[in-house]
Scaffold this motif. Sequence first.
Motif, PDB file in Angstrom:
ATOM      1  N   VAL A 292       0.830  -1.203   0.000  1.00 15.80           N
ATOM      2  CA  VAL A 292       0.000   0.000   0.000  1.00 15.80           C
ATOM      3  C   VAL A 292       0.865   1.254   0.000  1.00 15.80           C
ATOM      4  O   VAL A 292       1.804   1.375   0.794  1.00 15.80           O
ATOM      5  N   LEU A 293       0.544   2.176  -0.891  1.00 17.32           N
ATOM      6  CA  LEU A 293       1.151   3.508  -0.890  1.00 17.32           C
ATOM      7  C   LEU A 293       0.263   4.429  -0.063  1.00 17.32           C
ATOM      8  O   LEU A 293      -0.913   4.617  -0.364  1.00 17.32           O
ATOM      9  N   TYR A 294       0.829   4.997   0.997  1.00 19.81           N
ATOM     10  CA  TYR A 294       0.110   5.949   1.830  1.00 19.81           C
ATOM     11  C   TYR A 294       0.427   7.355   1.332  1.00 19.81           C
ATOM     12  O   TYR A 294       1.587   7.694   1.065  1.00 19.81           O
ATOM     13  N   ILE A 295      -0.614   8.180   1.184  1.00 20.76           N
ATOM     14  CA  ILE A 295      -0.455   9.535   0.656  1.00 20.76           C
ATOM     15  C   ILE A 295      -1.066  10.516   1.654  1.00 20.76           C
ATOM     16  O   ILE A 295      -2.225  10.394   2.038  1.00 20.76           O
ATOM     17  N   SER A 296      -0.269  11.478   2.079  1.00 16.80           N
ATOM     18  CA  SER A 296      -0.777  12.529   2.958  1.00 16.80           C
ATOM     19  C   SER A 296       0.135  13.739   2.863  1.00 16.80           C
ATOM     20  O   SER A 296       1.361  13.598   2.791  1.00 16.80           O
ATOM     21  N   PHE A 297      -0.477  14.921   2.880  1.00 10.81           N
ATOM     22  CA  PHE A 297       0.287  16.163   2.847  1.00 10.81           C
ATOM     23  C   PHE A 297       0.138  16.941   4.139  1.00 10.81           C
ATOM     24  O   PHE A 297       0.251  18.164   4.171  1.00 10.81           O
ATOM     25  N   GLY A 298      -0.131  16.219   5.227  1.00 13.94           N
ATOM     26  CA  GLY A 298      -0.069  16.802   6.546  1.00 13.94           C
ATOM     27  C   GLY A 298      -1.294  17.599   6.946  1.00 13.94           C
ATOM     28  O   GLY A 298      -2.350  17.534   6.312  1.00 13.94           O
ATOM     29  N   MET A 417       9.314  12.956  -6.021  1.00 15.92           N
ATOM     30  CA  MET A 417       8.119  12.645  -6.803  1.00 15.92           C
ATOM     31  C   MET A 417       8.236  13.202  -8.212  1.00 15.92           C
ATOM     32  O   MET A 417       7.782  12.597  -9.182  1.00 15.92           O
ATOM     33  N   CYS A 418       8.841  14.371  -8.330  1.00  9.57           N
ATOM     34  CA  CYS A 418       9.013  14.965  -9.653  1.00  9.57           C
ATOM     35  C   CYS A 418      10.336  15.711  -9.692  1.00  9.57           C
ATOM     36  O   CYS A 418      10.851  16.144  -8.665  1.00  9.57           O
ATOM     37  N   ASN A 431       7.316   7.253 -10.871  1.00  6.28           N
ATOM     38  CA  ASN A 431       8.027   7.275  -9.592  1.00  6.28           C
ATOM     39  C   ASN A 431       7.272   6.534  -8.493  1.00  6.28           C
ATOM     40  O   ASN A 431       7.888   5.950  -7.600  1.00  6.28           O
ATOM     41  N   MET A 432       5.956   6.545  -8.547  1.00  4.04           N
ATOM     42  CA  MET A 432       5.190   5.693  -7.636  1.00  4.04           C
ATOM     43  C   MET A 432       5.553   4.224  -7.854  1.00  4.04           C
ATOM     44  O   MET A 432       5.769   3.467  -6.902  1.00  4.04           O
ATOM     45  N   LYS A 433       5.617   3.845  -9.099  1.00  2.00           N
ATOM     46  CA  LYS A 433       5.949   2.455  -9.445  1.00  2.00           C
ATOM     47  C   LYS A 433       7.343   2.097  -8.962  1.00  2.00           C
ATOM     48  O   LYS A 433       7.570   1.020  -8.388  1.00  2.00           O
ATOM     49  N   ARG A 434       8.295   3.003  -9.164  1.00  2.00           N
ATOM     50  CA  ARG A 434       9.668   2.749  -8.725  1.00  2.00           C
ATOM     51  C   ARG A 434       9.743   2.598  -7.217  1.00  2.00           C
ATOM     52  O   ARG A 434      10.422   1.716  -6.691  1.00  2.00           O
ATOM     53  N   LEU A 435       9.036   3.494  -6.503  1.00  2.00           N
ATOM     54  CA  LEU A 435       9.081   3.443  -5.046  1.00  2.00           C
ATOM     55  C   LEU A 435       8.547   2.121  -4.514  1.00  2.00           C
ATOM     56  O   LEU A 435       9.116   1.525  -3.603  1.00  2.00           O
ATOM     57  N   MET A 436       7.454   1.656  -5.093  1.00  4.14           N
ATOM     58  CA  MET A 436       6.792   0.468  -4.557  1.00  4.14           C
ATOM     59  C   MET A 436       7.432  -0.832  -5.039  1.00  4.14           C
ATOM     60  O   MET A 436       7.362  -1.850  -4.338  1.00  4.14           O
ATOM     61  N   ASN A 437       8.064  -0.803  -6.198  1.00  4.23           N
ATOM     62  CA  ASN A 437       8.567  -2.057  -6.786  1.00  4.23           C
ATOM     63  C   ASN A 437      10.079  -2.196  -6.762  1.00  4.23           C
ATOM     64  O   ASN A 437      10.600  -3.312  -6.837  1.00  4.23           O
ATOM     65  N   ASP A 438      10.803  -1.071  -6.667  1.00  3.77           N
ATOM     66  CA  ASP A 438      12.267  -1.133  -6.792  1.00  3.77           C
ATOM     67  C   ASP A 438      12.961  -0.353  -5.672  1.00  3.77           C
ATOM     68  O   ASP A 438      13.908   0.387  -5.921  1.00  3.77           O
ATOM     69  N   ALA A 439      12.491  -0.528  -4.447  1.00  5.67           N
ATOM     70  CA  ALA A 439      13.003   0.295  -3.351  1.00  5.67           C
ATOM     71  C   ALA A 439      13.827  -0.494  -2.349  1.00  5.67           C
ATOM     72  O   ALA A 439      13.957  -0.081  -1.193  1.00  5.67           O
ATOM     73  N   GLU A 440      14.426  -1.615  -2.772  1.00  7.31           N
ATOM     74  CA  GLU A 440      15.176  -2.427  -1.803  1.00  7.31           C
ATOM     75  C   GLU A 440      16.349  -1.657  -1.206  1.00  7.31           C
ATOM     76  O   GLU A 440      16.645  -1.771  -0.020  1.00  7.31           O
TER      77      GLU A 440
END
Length: 486
Positions: A292-298, A417-418, A431-440
Amino acid sequence: MAAAAEQHMKPHAIMVPVPLQGHLIPSVELALKLASNGFTITFINTQITHSKITLARSLTGESPDDEDIFSDQRNLHGFDIRYVTLSDGFPLSFDRSRNHNEFMEGLLLAFPVIVDEFIGNLLSSDVNPPVSYLIADSFFVWPSAVAKKHCLVHISFWTEPALAFTMYYHIHLLRRHGHFDSQDNRRDAINYIPGVEAIECRDLPSYLQDSEPWSVMHRYIFKSLEDAREADFVICNTVFELESSTITALQETKPFYAIGPIFRRGSAVAADFWPETPGCGPWLDARPENSVLYISFGSLVNVGKEVIQEIAHGLLQNSKLSFLWAIRRDITGCEETKVLPVGFEDEVRGRGLVVAWCSQIEVLSHSATGGFLTHCGWNSVLESVWCEVPMLCFPLLTDQFTNRKLVVDDWKVGMNMCGGKEVGREEVAENMKRLMNDAEGLRENMKERKKTLQNALSPDGSSEKNFEQFMHDIKLKIQPKSSIST
């Protein structure tokens, strides 16, 4: 008699947090830590802040104590925390968000008078134990003058990283070298701040990047940091090992103590301004680990509708990605409530959950959470590191740009993110994809940073030793009232 004498000798501090969610939470936790170490704390909240907390609790079905957010902790642990609410100078009905400049003028002019009067009345009442300390958020403009007037030791509480503090602290150097407050600010790297390797202008706090720093907000920020320079002591919500060179340089000019991380780790004190949307826990329970990707800007920063829509389209392009998105009802700063693309929630039903508010530490600590798209608020950064959740960084305001540098460039526990100021759905999706799939690699670095936080809080850790040294040093600062000239 012995008990009365012992009570008289207890250290007593007045604490005043800035009336913002991100500042209140670490202040509450600091009050609890001090109380657990024998301090009496008189904790001042604004009436509007208390009203928001009470309303949020009532909307979740709780029966809050209308008088005291610390009541449960006092009953459970016997802490001597005396809770006070004061006006900030405006009626409760005044919309502080939509009248931001007027509100800031009030914090500049009205609130200092109110606090000063309260402290004067408290001291004249022969309060027991006697008050010796004023612990105020560094983003106030009045503490040094009030502390001096009432013969109190002034302790400034900096709720951001030491790197942000030192950039404000050395604003005179930025001016002298032309990187700030000139008609044509230099844009090359800054390499003259003590304890800081070359830093790019884009990594300064946003108020130091502005070419026209003359708004009421700029005046307020810069005046507050001038006041913090006058403090007797500065305590900082950071860890020495994370910012060692910066902190060492600061300690040569100021008693500066890194005592973090200070954030909620199971505290029962109510400090949220918004009610938590129910159902987040069960929804996460049904998801696989790190999916799960959690998204929040505070809790404070506004985000434009266009940006939110580009992020939403990025999620639509990642059709297999699960996400939990906390979108405050006031996130755009206006009355518009429909900020997501038409049909978005129907299209993501089953893999995405959009809520108004949630317990961030509970979401980040859940095994299903594998990434965090964040504005890089300092509380969010510390919580993310503690929970070992890699970050996708989208800074928006103030110290968040500096925090991004630490997260991405220095600690390597997150990614951008950008690449620039423009937000495009294709880049966001990739970048969402990279974070979740290639973040070892990021996850491995996270484990090391988490150990740093844990070690700092251990009995022999740097933050615990710094906290003990801080308590020792401030007690040495106290002099008999009769020996202080007026």
